[in-house]
Motif scaffolding. Structure first.
Motif, PDB file in Angstrom:
ATOM      1  N   ILE A 148       1.616  -0.105 -13.043  1.00 46.94           N
ATOM      2  CA  ILE A 148       1.214  -0.748 -11.799  1.00 46.94           C
ATOM      3  C   ILE A 148      -0.298  -0.936 -11.833  1.00 46.94           C
ATOM      4  CG2 ILE A 148       3.144   0.202 -10.464  1.00 46.94           C
ATOM      5  CD1 ILE A 148       1.198   2.213  -9.223  1.00 46.94           C
ATOM      6  N   LYS A 149      -0.784  -1.832 -10.980  1.00 49.90           N
ATOM      7  CA  LYS A 149      -2.232  -1.995 -10.830  1.00 49.90           C
ATOM      8  C   LYS A 149      -2.556  -1.930  -9.353  1.00 49.90           C
ATOM      9  CE  LYS A 149      -2.058  -7.020 -10.809  1.00 49.90           C
ATOM     10  NZ  LYS A 149      -2.520  -8.253 -11.406  1.00 49.90           N
ATOM     11  N   ALA A 150      -3.795  -1.605  -9.041  1.00 50.20           N
ATOM     12  CA  ALA A 150      -4.209  -1.439  -7.649  1.00 50.20           C
ATOM     13  C   ALA A 150      -5.396  -2.335  -7.337  1.00 50.20           C
ATOM     14  CB  ALA A 150      -4.568   0.016  -7.384  1.00 50.20           C
ATOM     15  N   GLU A 151      -5.380  -2.898  -6.134  1.00 50.14           N
ATOM     16  CA  GLU A 151      -6.493  -3.709  -5.639  1.00 50.14           C
ATOM     17  C   GLU A 151      -6.698  -3.378  -4.173  1.00 50.14           C
ATOM     18  OE1 GLU A 151      -5.575  -7.822  -6.262  1.00 50.14           O
ATOM     19  OE2 GLU A 151      -5.535  -7.630  -8.432  1.00 50.14           O
ATOM     20  N   TRP A 152      -7.950  -3.369  -3.755  1.00 52.99           N
ATOM     21  CA  TRP A 152      -8.254  -3.095  -2.351  1.00 52.99           C
ATOM     22  C   TRP A 152      -8.018  -4.338  -1.512  1.00 52.99           C
ATOM     23  CZ3 TRP A 152      -8.791   1.612  -0.476  1.00 52.99           C
ATOM     24  CH2 TRP A 152      -9.162   2.628  -1.352  1.00 52.99           C
ATOM     25  N   GLY A 153      -7.493  -4.133  -0.320  1.00 53.05           N
ATOM     26  CA  GLY A 153      -7.256  -5.222   0.613  1.00 53.05           C
ATOM     27  C   GLY A 153      -7.188  -4.682   2.024  1.00 53.05           C
ATOM     28  N   HIS A 168      -0.808   7.276  -8.993  1.00 48.82           N
ATOM     29  CA  HIS A 168      -1.904   7.407  -9.961  1.00 48.82           C
ATOM     30  C   HIS A 168      -1.356   7.504 -11.385  1.00 48.82           C
ATOM     31  CE1 HIS A 168      -5.019   7.651  -6.951  1.00 48.82           C
ATOM     32  NE2 HIS A 168      -4.328   8.563  -6.301  1.00 48.82           N
ATOM     33  N   ARG A 169      -0.264   8.231 -11.562  1.00 54.71           N
ATOM     34  CA  ARG A 169       0.354   8.370 -12.882  1.00 54.71           C
ATOM     35  C   ARG A 169       0.848   7.013 -13.385  1.00 54.71           C
ATOM     36  NH1 ARG A 169       3.575  12.011 -11.426  1.00 54.71           N
ATOM     37  NH2 ARG A 169       5.398  10.731 -10.953  1.00 54.71           N
ATOM     38  N   LEU A 170       1.509   6.250 -12.518  1.00 57.18           N
ATOM     39  CA  LEU A 170       2.011   4.930 -12.905  1.00 57.18           C
ATOM     40  C   LEU A 170       0.871   3.957 -13.206  1.00 57.18           C
ATOM     41  CD1 LEU A 170       4.913   4.643 -10.314  1.00 57.18           C
ATOM     42  CD2 LEU A 170       5.148   4.942 -12.793  1.00 57.18           C
ATOM     43  N   GLU A 171      -0.206   4.079 -12.448  1.00 56.44           N
ATOM     44  CA  GLU A 171      -1.374   3.230 -12.696  1.00 56.44           C
ATOM     45  C   GLU A 171      -2.013   3.592 -14.036  1.00 56.44           C
ATOM     46  OE1 GLU A 171      -5.369   1.636 -10.374  1.00 56.44           O
ATOM     47  OE2 GLU A 171      -4.355   3.426  -9.626  1.00 56.44           O
ATOM     48  N   TYR A 172      -2.122   4.876 -14.307  1.00 63.02           N
ATOM     49  CA  TYR A 172      -2.699   5.347 -15.565  1.00 63.02           C
ATOM     50  C   TYR A 172      -1.887   4.849 -16.767  1.00 63.02           C
ATOM     51  CZ  TYR A 172      -4.357   8.514 -19.203  1.00 63.02           C
ATOM     52  OH  TYR A 172      -4.866   9.024 -20.361  1.00 63.02           O
ATOM     53  N   SER A 186       0.718  -3.178  -7.239  1.00 64.97           N
ATOM     54  CA  SER A 186       1.664  -4.206  -7.682  1.00 64.97           C
ATOM     55  C   SER A 186       2.121  -3.868  -9.097  1.00 64.97           C
ATOM     56  CB  SER A 186       1.032  -5.596  -7.630  1.00 64.97           C
ATOM     57  OG  SER A 186      -0.111  -5.659  -8.451  1.00 64.97           O
ATOM     58  N   LEU A 187       3.284  -4.398  -9.428  1.00 67.78           N
ATOM     59  CA  LEU A 187       3.887  -4.167 -10.728  1.00 67.78           C
ATOM     60  C   LEU A 187       3.178  -5.012 -11.783  1.00 67.78           C
ATOM     61  CD1 LEU A 187       6.385  -2.428 -11.338  1.00 67.78           C
ATOM     62  CD2 LEU A 187       7.782  -4.460 -11.075  1.00 67.78           C
ATOM     63  N   HIS A 228       0.854  -1.177   0.000  1.00 67.60           N
ATOM     64  CA  HIS A 228       0.000   0.000   0.000  1.00 67.60           C
ATOM     65  C   HIS A 228       0.895   1.233   0.000  1.00 67.60           C
ATOM     66  CE1 HIS A 228       0.749   0.345   4.325  1.00 67.60           C
ATOM     67  NE2 HIS A 228       0.359  -0.918   4.450  1.00 67.60           N
ATOM     68  N   GLY A 229       0.313   2.379  -0.295  1.00 66.00           N
ATOM     69  CA  GLY A 229       1.081   3.608  -0.453  1.00 66.00           C
ATOM     70  C   GLY A 229       1.984   3.924   0.720  1.00 66.00           C
TER      71      GLY A 229
END
Length: 109
Positions: A62-67, A54-58, A79-80, A26-27
Motif C-alpha cells: 500500500i502507499k500513503a498520501e496526506w489529504g 505501516h507493515r503493509l506500507e513498508y 491505497s493499494l 484513511h485508517g
C-alpha cells in the motif's frame, strides 16, 4: 463478537488489502468499513490497525498520501499498489483453498 486479537494471523492484512481494493481510505475509514461489512462482528482497534498499515506500507503493498478527511481534517489516505493488488489476488486464492479445506474437515468428509 470477534476482536482483532481473535483473527487468524495474516487475516487483518487481507482484510485491509481487500478494503483498499475498493478505494483509497484513511485508517479510521478502513476500520469502519471492515466493521460495517462484517455486520459489527469484526472491530479493529487502533493498536492493531496502524501497525498493520505501516507493515503493509513498508512491504510496498500500500502507499500513503496526506489529504483532507470528510470533516476537513488532515488524514493519511492509503491505497493499494500494483504489487498490493497482486498480493491480494494471491491471498484471496489461498484463502479460498484453506477455507474449502477447513469446510471439508468440519463437515467430516
Amino acid at each position: 463478537m470477534a476482536t482483532s486479537t481473535d483473527l487468524l494471523q495474516g487475516t487483518l492484512d487481507l482484510l485491509i488489502l481487500k478494503t483498499l481494493d475498493l478505494e483509497p481510505m484513511h485508517g479510521w475509514g478502513i476500520a469502519l468499513r471492515i466493521q460495517q461489512v462484517s455486520k459489527e462482528a469484526l472491530q479493529i482497534g487502533q493498536g492493531s490497525l496502524y501497525p498493520a498499515l505501516h507493515r503493509l506500507e513498508y512491504k510496498g503493498l500500500i502507499k500513503a498520501e496526506w489529504g483532507a478527511s470528510d470533516n476537513n481534517r488532515k488524514a493519511k489516505y492509503y491505497s493499494l499498489t500494483r504489487t498490493g493488488k497482486k498480493q491480494l489476488d494471491a491471498e484471496l486464492e489461498n484463502w479460498d483453498r484453506i477455507a474449502g479445506a477447513i469446510a471439508l474437515v468440519l463437515k467430516g468428509a
